[in-house]
Design a protein around this motif. Structure first.
Motif, PDB file in Angstrom:
ATOM      1  N   PHE A 175     -35.864 -50.291  48.250  1.00 44.79           N
ATOM      2  CA  PHE A 175     -36.929 -51.282  48.125  1.00 44.79           C
ATOM      3  C   PHE A 175     -37.102 -52.102  49.404  1.00 44.79           C
ATOM      4  CE2 PHE A 175     -39.562 -54.507  45.931  1.00 44.79           C
ATOM      5  CZ  PHE A 175     -40.312 -53.647  45.150  1.00 44.79           C
ATOM      6  N   VAL A 176     -36.545 -51.607  50.484  1.00 47.31           N
ATOM      7  CA  VAL A 176     -36.661 -52.281  51.784  1.00 47.31           C
ATOM      8  C   VAL A 176     -37.607 -51.496  52.684  1.00 47.31           C
ATOM      9  CG1 VAL A 176     -35.436 -53.039  53.843  1.00 47.31           C
ATOM     10  CG2 VAL A 176     -34.362 -53.275  51.598  1.00 47.31           C
ATOM     11  N   GLY A 177     -37.438 -50.166  52.679  1.00 50.20           N
ATOM     12  CA  GLY A 177     -38.288 -49.317  53.496  1.00 50.20           C
ATOM     13  C   GLY A 177     -37.880 -49.309  54.951  1.00 50.20           C
ATOM     14  N   GLY A 178     -38.609 -48.597  55.751  1.00 52.13           N
ATOM     15  CA  GLY A 178     -38.299 -48.477  57.170  1.00 52.13           C
ATOM     16  C   GLY A 178     -37.517 -47.206  57.447  1.00 52.13           C
ATOM     17  N   THR A 179     -37.673 -46.698  58.641  1.00 47.87           N
ATOM     18  CA  THR A 179     -37.062 -45.424  59.015  1.00 47.87           C
ATOM     19  C   THR A 179     -35.548 -45.454  58.902  1.00 47.87           C
ATOM     20  OG1 THR A 179     -38.889 -45.022  60.552  1.00 47.87           O
ATOM     21  CG2 THR A 179     -36.911 -43.696  60.833  1.00 47.87           C
ATOM     22  N   VAL A 180     -34.928 -46.523  59.372  1.00 46.84           N
ATOM     23  CA  VAL A 180     -33.465 -46.611  59.366  1.00 46.84           C
ATOM     24  C   VAL A 180     -32.927 -46.544  57.940  1.00 46.84           C
ATOM     25  CG1 VAL A 180     -31.475 -48.059  59.904  1.00 46.84           C
ATOM     26  CG2 VAL A 180     -33.362 -47.886  61.529  1.00 46.84           C
ATOM     27  N   VAL A 181     -33.551 -47.288  57.022  1.00 41.84           N
ATOM     28  CA  VAL A 181     -33.101 -47.301  55.628  1.00 41.84           C
ATOM     29  C   VAL A 181     -33.324 -45.940  54.984  1.00 41.84           C
ATOM     30  CG1 VAL A 181     -33.440 -48.338  53.353  1.00 41.84           C
ATOM     31  CG2 VAL A 181     -33.529 -49.767  55.402  1.00 41.84           C
ATOM     32  N   ASN A 182     -34.469 -45.319  55.263  1.00 42.37           N
ATOM     33  CA  ASN A 182     -34.746 -43.990  54.717  1.00 42.37           C
ATOM     34  C   ASN A 182     -33.719 -42.971  55.200  1.00 42.37           C
ATOM     35  OD1 ASN A 182     -37.012 -44.871  53.337  1.00 42.37           O
ATOM     36  ND2 ASN A 182     -38.390 -44.430  55.032  1.00 42.37           N
ATOM     37  N   TYR A 183     -33.360 -43.058  56.471  1.00 47.99           N
ATOM     38  CA  TYR A 183     -32.334 -42.158  57.004  1.00 47.99           C
ATOM     39  C   TYR A 183     -30.978 -42.434  56.364  1.00 47.99           C
ATOM     40  CZ  TYR A 183     -35.344 -40.330  60.739  1.00 47.99           C
ATOM     41  OH  TYR A 183     -36.322 -39.690  61.449  1.00 47.99           O
ATOM     42  N   LEU A 184     -30.690 -43.706  56.116  1.00 52.78           N
ATOM     43  CA  LEU A 184     -29.415 -44.082  55.508  1.00 52.78           C
ATOM     44  C   LEU A 184     -29.300 -43.506  54.094  1.00 52.78           C
ATOM     45  CD1 LEU A 184     -26.864 -45.786  56.045  1.00 52.78           C
ATOM     46  CD2 LEU A 184     -28.040 -47.714  54.958  1.00 52.78           C
ATOM     47  N   VAL A 185     -30.375 -43.581  53.329  1.00 51.45           N
ATOM     48  CA  VAL A 185     -30.393 -43.014  51.973  1.00 51.45           C
ATOM     49  C   VAL A 185     -30.201 -41.509  52.025  1.00 51.45           C
ATOM     50  CG1 VAL A 185     -31.857 -42.584  49.964  1.00 51.45           C
ATOM     51  CG2 VAL A 185     -31.775 -44.869  50.983  1.00 51.45           C
ATOM     52  N   GLU A 186     -30.909 -40.849  52.942  1.00 48.12           N
ATOM     53  CA  GLU A 186     -30.769 -39.401  53.084  1.00 48.12           C
ATOM     54  C   GLU A 186     -29.352 -39.025  53.507  1.00 48.12           C
ATOM     55  OE1 GLU A 186     -32.694 -35.687  55.664  1.00 48.12           O
ATOM     56  OE2 GLU A 186     -33.685 -37.643  55.630  1.00 48.12           O
ATOM     57  N   LEU A 187     -28.786 -39.823  54.405  1.00 46.10           N
ATOM     58  CA  LEU A 187     -27.432 -39.563  54.884  1.00 46.10           C
ATOM     59  C   LEU A 187     -26.426 -39.665  53.738  1.00 46.10           C
ATOM     60  CD1 LEU A 187     -26.146 -38.892  57.607  1.00 46.10           C
ATOM     61  CD2 LEU A 187     -25.725 -41.323  57.941  1.00 46.10           C
ATOM     62  N   ALA A 188     -26.619 -40.643  52.864  1.00 46.35           N
ATOM     63  CA  ALA A 188     -25.732 -40.792  51.703  1.00 46.35           C
ATOM     64  C   ALA A 188     -25.815 -39.559  50.805  1.00 46.35           C
ATOM     65  CB  ALA A 188     -26.100 -42.043  50.916  1.00 46.35           C
ATOM     66  N   ALA A 189     -27.026 -39.036  50.617  1.00 44.97           N
ATOM     67  CA  ALA A 189     -27.200 -37.836  49.791  1.00 44.97           C
ATOM     68  C   ALA A 189     -26.502 -36.632  50.430  1.00 44.97           C
ATOM     69  CB  ALA A 189     -28.688 -37.548  49.609  1.00 44.97           C
ATOM     70  N   CYS A 190     -26.608 -36.503  51.744  1.00 43.36           N
ATOM     71  CA  CYS A 190     -25.969 -35.382  52.447  1.00 43.36           C
ATOM     72  C   CYS A 190     -24.447 -35.470  52.364  1.00 43.36           C
ATOM     73  CB  CYS A 190     -26.400 -35.374  53.920  1.00 43.36           C
ATOM     74  SG  CYS A 190     -28.149 -35.006  54.188  1.00 43.36           S
ATOM     75  N   TRP A 191     -23.910 -36.658  52.569  1.00 43.39           N
ATOM     76  CA  TRP A 191     -22.457 -36.821  52.486  1.00 43.39           C
ATOM     77  C   TRP A 191     -21.963 -36.672  51.056  1.00 43.39           C
ATOM     78  CZ3 TRP A 191     -18.564 -36.780  55.904  1.00 43.39           C
ATOM     79  CH2 TRP A 191     -18.895 -36.871  57.254  1.00 43.39           C
ATOM     80  N   ALA A 192     -22.815 -36.945  50.074  1.00 45.79           N
ATOM     81  CA  ALA A 192     -22.440 -36.711  48.677  1.00 45.79           C
ATOM     82  C   ALA A 192     -22.202 -35.225  48.434  1.00 45.79           C
ATOM     83  CB  ALA A 192     -23.536 -37.229  47.742  1.00 45.79           C
ATOM     84  N   ILE A 193     -23.011 -34.375  49.067  1.00 49.74           N
ATOM     85  CA  ILE A 193     -22.807 -32.930  48.949  1.00 49.74           C
ATOM     86  C   ILE A 193     -21.471 -32.539  49.578  1.00 49.74           C
ATOM     87  CG2 ILE A 193     -23.668 -30.682  49.744  1.00 49.74           C
ATOM     88  CD1 ILE A 193     -26.489 -31.790  49.388  1.00 49.74           C
ATOM     89  N   PHE A 194     -21.154 -33.137  50.728  1.00 53.97           N
ATOM     90  CA  PHE A 194     -19.849 -32.886  51.345  1.00 53.97           C
ATOM     91  C   PHE A 194     -18.719 -33.327  50.418  1.00 53.97           C
ATOM     92  CE2 PHE A 194     -16.270 -34.924  53.535  1.00 53.97           C
ATOM     93  CZ  PHE A 194     -15.704 -33.816  54.156  1.00 53.97           C
ATOM     94  N   LEU A 195     -18.858 -34.487  49.787  1.00 51.99           N
ATOM     95  CA  LEU A 195     -17.838 -34.983  48.871  1.00 51.99           C
ATOM     96  C   LEU A 195     -17.603 -33.994  47.729  1.00 51.99           C
ATOM     97  CD1 LEU A 195     -18.737 -38.775  48.517  1.00 51.99           C
ATOM     98  CD2 LEU A 195     -16.747 -37.812  49.676  1.00 51.99           C
ATOM     99  N   LEU A 196     -18.681 -33.459  47.175  1.00 56.66           N
ATOM    100  CA  LEU A 196     -18.567 -32.527  46.052  1.00 56.66           C
ATOM    101  C   LEU A 196     -17.892 -31.224  46.473  1.00 56.66           C
ATOM    102  CD1 LEU A 196     -22.101 -33.186  44.560  1.00 56.66           C
ATOM    103  CD2 LEU A 196     -19.950 -33.665  43.391  1.00 56.66           C
ATOM    104  N   LEU A 197     -18.309 -30.669  47.624  1.00 54.21           N
ATOM    105  CA  LEU A 197     -17.739 -29.399  48.085  1.00 54.21           C
ATOM    106  C   LEU A 197     -16.286 -29.559  48.527  1.00 54.21           C
ATOM    107  CD1 LEU A 197     -20.773 -27.941  50.080  1.00 54.21           C
ATOM    108  CD2 LEU A 197     -19.966 -27.267  47.813  1.00 54.21           C
TER     109      LEU A 197
END
Length: 458
Positions: free
Chosen positions: A135-157
């Motif tokens: 709910f903040v927006g901006g490129t940095v925040v969007n990248y941060l959210v995407e990065l969390a999703a990517c690292w979540a996949i690493f956590l699972l594997l």
């Protein structure tokens, strides 16, 4: 054996630090994802008056008269989209101000105004904005959210690897609290790993970095993506049209009327008597056998056209359809005739995959079963996080982080290959991985320097 142990320790260490840093984000994304799963149910209940109520006025108006009344009632706003839903729902107008602020105005069966909403604060938009950009927006925040999703996949594997490598699911005699928490953490994490990875990957087309990469691939490679309509810009903000065609260039009007009116945007075009009315357009839509629900996006310039679409991923209560029913049709604003059309069968394999994947991610691809499965997976993921932290707290020493140790700097080819593949599949993860490697090297260098200093002192 030593190399295998080094792999385990390094994965454990990275698994630990990744979980420590991104868990607040993962909890936020999971809870907002659960909220978004049920947005249609919530909105149908809380916005019942706007969605299904009536104005109390029995006078029958036309859709165009209703639009005119809405424009008069909301000064400085102009209608940019008309959402025509199934008969049980009221018609919804999207009204936009020059500064980008939006309102939703609802018209009943007589096209009289029932009520309005601030678009930014509807339940669905709040949940979506929290889920995608906190709910903040901006490129940095969007990248941060995407990065969390990517690292979540690493956590699972990495979690699956460590579960089987350490025999964490093996039955133990009189296990302590830490061992019990670890077992539940490993068991539930292993069960939901594949479903959770699917949920995450099907959400990445909306992400800032990888999403643009995917869309560019689909746009530049029609054989695997979608056919490009080689017509002229400009295009309007088409957030309710299908994912596969929302960035396509809209075709120009071929009518001779277009060249006689030098006006930009619908605010100017609405005074153009040569252009068809929305009522006439809806009649043409019926003749073209496009059934409800559908959205009408207004022309954005004198040569632009009406865009009429049915989509499987609109984010609008009552507007989603089956992927097979997706259609984007362009109508001439003067003659009302269809100019060109893109349907699901025209998509390439990549566009088709994500046309199915996005509603699967949102939980409405196959009804309540999809919603229920996604809900269970999200709840289980929260439990995995809970038991993971319980496991850490059980082994954590007071006033210490108690991070897993690294016994050696040796790295196997298998480990490098695993991380490289993840980095290529998820480019933003790959970039962050380089940062992690540099930090690890810096820590190792500092430790060596400290050790040499102690040695020289002795």
């Amino acid at each position: 054996m030593e190399i295998t142990k080094n792999n385990y320790n390094r994965l454990w260490r990275w698994h630990f630090y990744a979980a420590l840093f991104i868990t607040p984000l993962l909890i936020t994304l999971t809870l907002s994802g659960i909220g978004y799963l049920f947005y249609t149910n919530v909105e149908n209940h809380f916005y019942k008056k706007n969605f299904f109520g009536n104005s109390g006025q029995t006078e029958q108006s036309t859709i165009d008269e209703g639009i005119k009344k809405a424009t008069e009632a909301h000064k400085n706003y102009s209608v940019s989209k008309v959402i025509v839903l199934k008969d049980s729902y009221n018609t919804r107008l999207t009204m936009t101000r020059p500064d980008g602020d939006q309102k939703y105005v609802f018209l009943d069966q007589n096209y009289q105004i029932v009520g309005s909403q601030n678009a930014k604060y509807t339940f669905s938009n709040v949940m979506r904005n929290v889920h995608s950009s906190l709910f903040v927006g901006g490129t940095v925040v969007n990248y941060l959210v995407e990065l969390a999703a990517c690292w979540a996949i690493f956590l699972l594997l990495s979690g699956i690897y460590m579960t089987f490598r350490s025999h964490a699911l093996k039955r133990m005699q009189n296990p302590n609290k830490r061992q019990k928490s670890l077992k539940w953490h490993a068991l539930i994490g292993t069960i939901i790993a594949i479903p959770m990875i699917i949920v995450i990957f099907t959400g990445l087309p909306w992400s800032a970095f990888m999403g643009n990469f995917i869309y560019s691939a689909a746009q530049n490679k029609p054989s695997i993506g979608f056919p490009l309509l080689k017509q002229n810009p400009p295009i309007s903000d088409m957030s309710e049209i299908p994912w596969a065609t929302r960035k396509n260039e809209t075709p120009e009007s071929t009518s001779s009327h277009a060249g006689h009116h030098d006006m930009a945007g619908m605010e100017g075009m609405k005074h153009n008597s040569s252009m068809i009315t929305v009522r006439q357009l809806m009649s043409e839509i019926d003749n073209h056998r496009i059934s409800k629900p559908y959205s009408i996006i207004y022309p954005s310039g004198n040569n632009s056209v009406f865009t009429v679409s049915k989509s499987s991923n609109t984010g609008i209560t009552g507007l989603d359809v089956s992927p097979y029913q997706e259609i984007t049709t362009y109508f001439d604003p003067y003659s009302g005739k269809p100019i060109s059309e893109v349907v699901y069968d025209d998509y390439g394999i990549l566009a088709k995959w994500f046309t199915w994947g996005i509603p699967l991610h949102e939980g409405h691809l196959f009804g309540w079963m999809n919603k229920t499965l996604n809900f269970i997976v999200c709840l289980a993921f929260l439990l995995v996080i809970f038991w993971g932290f319980k496991t850490w707290l059980a082994r954590k020493r007071k006033s210490l982080l108690s991070a897993p140790p690294v016994h050696s700097n040796k790295i196997s080819i298998g480990f490098i290959a695993f991380m490289a593949i993840l980095g290529m599949v998820m480019p933003l993860f790959g970039i962050s991985l380089l940062v992690v490697v540099m930090i690890e090297c810096l820590i190792t260098w500092c430790k060596r320097g400290k050790g040499n200093k102690i040695s020289l002192t002795n």
